[in-house]
Write a protein that holds these residues in place. Structure first.
Motif, PDB file in Angstrom:
ATOM      1  N   PRO A  39      -1.430 -12.277  58.600  1.00 38.24           N
ATOM      2  CA  PRO A  39      -0.243 -12.360  57.617  1.00 38.24           C
ATOM      3  C   PRO A  39       0.055 -11.190  56.868  1.00 38.24           C
ATOM      4  O   PRO A  39       1.425 -11.120  56.491  1.00 38.24           O
ATOM      5  CB  PRO A  39      -0.837 -13.497  56.534  1.00 38.24           C
ATOM      6  N   LEU A  70       1.664 -12.843  65.960  1.00 40.41           N
ATOM      7  CA  LEU A  70       1.066 -11.604  65.295  1.00 40.41           C
ATOM      8  C   LEU A  70       1.104 -12.009  63.632  1.00 40.41           C
ATOM      9  O   LEU A  70       0.018 -11.461  63.148  1.00 40.41           O
ATOM     10  CB  LEU A  70       1.970 -10.208  65.569  1.00 40.41           C
ATOM     11  N   SER A  71       2.125 -12.311  63.404  1.00 42.21           N
ATOM     12  CA  SER A  71       2.294 -12.645  61.686  1.00 42.21           C
ATOM     13  C   SER A  71       1.422 -13.857  61.322  1.00 42.21           C
ATOM     14  O   SER A  71       0.790 -13.790  60.411  1.00 42.21           O
ATOM     15  CB  SER A  71       3.777 -12.875  61.428  1.00 42.21           C
ATOM     16  N   GLU A  72       1.253 -14.850  62.268  1.00 42.19           N
ATOM     17  CA  GLU A  72       0.230 -16.022  61.814  1.00 42.19           C
ATOM     18  C   GLU A  72      -1.080 -15.422  62.038  1.00 42.19           C
ATOM     19  O   GLU A  72      -2.043 -15.737  61.147  1.00 42.19           O
ATOM     20  CB  GLU A  72       0.548 -16.867  62.966  1.00 42.19           C
ATOM     21  N   ILE A  99       1.220  -8.724  57.802  1.00 38.61           N
ATOM     22  CA  ILE A  99       2.356  -7.896  58.379  1.00 38.61           C
ATOM     23  C   ILE A  99       3.514  -8.592  58.671  1.00 38.61           C
ATOM     24  O   ILE A  99       4.299  -8.190  59.198  1.00 38.61           O
ATOM     25  CB  ILE A  99       1.981  -7.145  59.588  1.00 38.61           C
ATOM     26  N   SER A 100       3.691  -9.720  57.759  1.00 32.47           N
ATOM     27  CA  SER A 100       4.729 -10.610  58.011  1.00 32.47           C
ATOM     28  C   SER A 100       6.158 -10.048  57.847  1.00 32.47           C
ATOM     29  O   SER A 100       7.057 -10.441  58.569  1.00 32.47           O
ATOM     30  CB  SER A 100       4.641 -11.776  57.298  1.00 32.47           C
ATOM     31  N   GLY A 101       6.017  -9.038  57.098  1.00 33.05           N
ATOM     32  CA  GLY A 101       7.351  -8.386  56.589  1.00 33.05           C
ATOM     33  C   GLY A 101       7.803  -7.257  57.501  1.00 33.05           C
ATOM     34  O   GLY A 101       8.742  -6.494  57.151  1.00 33.05           O
ATOM     35  N   ALA A 102       6.727  -6.632  58.214  1.00 38.37           N
ATOM     36  CA  ALA A 102       6.814  -5.380  58.998  1.00 38.37           C
ATOM     37  C   ALA A 102       8.124  -5.498  59.917  1.00 38.37           C
ATOM     38  O   ALA A 102       8.339  -6.560  60.456  1.00 38.37           O
ATOM     39  CB  ALA A 102       5.531  -5.071  59.612  1.00 38.37           C
ATOM     40  N   ARG A 125       5.993 -12.153  67.879  1.00 39.78           N
ATOM     41  CA  ARG A 125       6.363 -11.872  66.475  1.00 39.78           C
ATOM     42  C   ARG A 125       5.418 -12.867  65.719  1.00 39.78           C
ATOM     43  O   ARG A 125       4.838 -12.940  64.706  1.00 39.78           O
ATOM     44  CB  ARG A 125       7.936 -11.784  65.921  1.00 39.78           C
ATOM     45  N   ALA A 126       5.802 -14.211  65.874  1.00 34.22           N
ATOM     46  CA  ALA A 126       5.339 -15.321  65.313  1.00 34.22           C
ATOM     47  C   ALA A 126       3.772 -15.299  65.314  1.00 34.22           C
ATOM     48  O   ALA A 126       2.851 -15.343  64.510  1.00 34.22           O
ATOM     49  CB  ALA A 126       5.821 -16.695  65.723  1.00 34.22           C
ATOM     50  N   THR A 150       5.536  -2.670  66.003  1.00 33.43           N
ATOM     51  CA  THR A 150       5.780  -2.621  64.449  1.00 33.43           C
ATOM     52  C   THR A 150       5.972  -1.321  64.150  1.00 33.43           C
ATOM     53  O   THR A 150       5.697  -0.179  64.862  1.00 33.43           O
ATOM     54  CB  THR A 150       4.961  -3.278  63.454  1.00 33.43           C
TER      55      THR A 150
END
Length: 483
Positions: free
Chosen positions: A362, A357-359, A364-367, A354-355, A287
């Motif tokens: 949460p 890591l975001s899960e 960092i979901s917009g990183a 990506r999914a 990221t």
């Protein structure tokens, strides 16, 4: 891949960048332009010839020169030092070993399993000692690793891992319940609860490209000859045939009493290695740097690496410049152990990373994802790494780390140095020494088996998410992978 590379500002599907974050970071910061060293252009004689310019070869050269500075040692590398897995990995300097302690116990007995665990634990600290002593600034911070247990089936695996470690009495694993984890991390479970976790203090965060490039510099200063742009064509006892790739089209022979093969996943392209190693691609994303308040919310300190107990492995760290570097398995094996830069860019795998890591985090979901890269790691048929040497022929082989090589390469290097010098030691008595794995099956069996294994792990995770129970398929596959 000679010379400097542009930094990636947008990891789009059109990006042709292959270096990944770690090597790119060296270029951007002006620490290293990755310009290849000179090629070997004429026949030469050395005491030891190391094939491959990654951590296995460099740690072996380092240990040999520290033991006997009179040795004449050559390292032959097709690209540049750190081009392969040594410069692209997840940056975990851990005590993980491809074969579990329970599996070693079944094959070699309890004491040998304990000895192997102790050796791996010491290796983590040895890397820290050497990098500090030699001035290799590789962002080494020993903060341990946290493996999240995000469902009941994963909690079962976590409890079993801690219980198993206690039985051998070496690893200092801690089980953290959901209240402990929830108080420290903004990590999510799969069942609406905070995860439990297993904490292993024996792991350090490392910048792998800084490590391998720094080690190459150190061994050169000790008197080792590092030749890059030098492709090894073949070898036999006492001889290594090479071809220069610097435009001179030179060919020649290195004569050496000791020849050590340290090519890891790339060895599958060489006829003498071919079916000893299966190249399995692992991919990573990084990221953009995240602000301090996001890291405060997430709770991941510098030096702490992380994963979870899914079967299709993922791994991550917080980099020194406050990025997530996150990777995992899932890429397909390619027919005939083929190696191709195109295999390092798999959109579906990058999307799943990506999914995932975001899960998990949460916050960092917009990183923005700035780097996407990958490369082959080496897998033996029985999932067992080895450090092997035949004193009659003078030929040795080290590798098949299955992704656990950043630290294990150091143990391999010290072990190979003792084997080459004919010194019996606690290292040469370890159970992985001179282990010979069976060959991989010929195609199409190799293709079918490898890809069914990857699919099996993916289906196991989906099964557990759906049912909440430990996957029977995962247990079956685990029996084939040294566990």
């Amino acid at each position: 891949m000679a010379g400097a590379r542009p930094t990636v500002t947008d990891a789009s599907p059109d990006s042709s960048h292959r270096a990944g974050y770690w090597l790119d970071d060296l270029v951007v910061r002006g620490l290293d332009d990755l310009r290849p060293r000179a090629a070997l252009t004429s026949s030469a004689r050395f005491d030891v010839c190391l094939i491959g310019g990654g951590l296995t070869a460099l740690w072996t050269a380092y240990a040999l020169m520290r033991a006997d500075p009179t040795l004449r040692i050559a390292v032959l590398e097709r690209e540049f030092s750190g081009f392969g897995a040594s410069g692209r990995n997840g940056g975990w300097c851990s005590a993980l070993f491809p074969q579990s302690a329970a599996s070693i116990e079944r094959e070699h007995g309890y004491e040998q399993a304990v000895a192997m665990r102790r050796a791996m634990l010491d290796t983590v600290d040895e890397v820290g000692r050497v990098t500090a002593r030699e001035g290799i600034d590789c962002d080494f911070v020993k903060g341990g690793s946290v493996t999240f247990a995000r469902s009941d089936s994963q909690r079962e695996l976590a409890v079993a891992e801690v219980d198993d470690a206690r039985r051998f009495g070496v690893d200092a694993l801690e089980y953290w319940d959901e209240s402990t984890v929830g108080a420290r991390f903004a990590a999510t479970g799969l069942d609406g609860r905070a995860p439990d976790a297993v904490f292993d203090p024996s792991c350090a965060r490392v910048h792998p490209a800084k490590l391998v490039r720094g080690l190459a510099r150190v061994v050169e200063e000790l008197g080792v000859s590092v030749f890059e742009q030098t492709e090894v064509v073949d070898w036999s006892a006492g001889r290594v045939r090479f071809r220069s790739l610097d435009g001179s089209d030179s060919e020649g022979m290195v004569s050496a009493r000791h020849v050590i093969v340290a090519t890891e996943g790339y060895g599958a392209s060489l006829p003498r290695v071919r079916r000893r190693i299966l190249p399995l691609y692992s991919l990573m994303i990084a990221t953009e740097p995240l602000p301090d308040d996001v890291w405060d919310e997430i709770g991941l300190a510098h030096g702490t690496t992380f994963s979870d107990f899914r079967h299709l492995l993922v791994y991550g760290q917080r980099t020194a410049d406050n990025r997530f570097a996150f990777g995992g398995r899932g890429a397909s094996y390619h027919w005939g152990s083929a190696l191709d830069p195109a295999f390092e860019q798999v959109e579906a795998v990058f999307g799943r990373l990506r999914a995932a890591l975001s899960e998990l985090f949460p916050a960092i979901s917009g990183a923005r994802i700035t780097h996407r890269w990958g490369g082959p790691l080496g897998v033996a048929r029985d999932w067992n790494a080895t450090a092997s040497y035949n004193p009659k022929t003078g030929v040795g082989f080290a590798g098949a780390y299955v992704g656990d090589g950043l630290s294990t390469t150091n143990l391999a290097g010290r072990t190979m140095a003792d084997l080459v010098r004919g010194v019996q030691s606690s290292l040469t008595d370890l159970p992985w020494v001179n282990h010979r794995s069976p060959l991989w099956e010929p195609e199409p069996l190799r293709y079918l088996g490898a890809n069914l294994g990857v699919l099996g792990m993916r289906f196991s995770d989906a099964e557990e998410r759906l049912t909440g129970r430990t996957s029977l398929l995962a247990r079956a596959v685990g029996g084939l992978t040294g566990h």
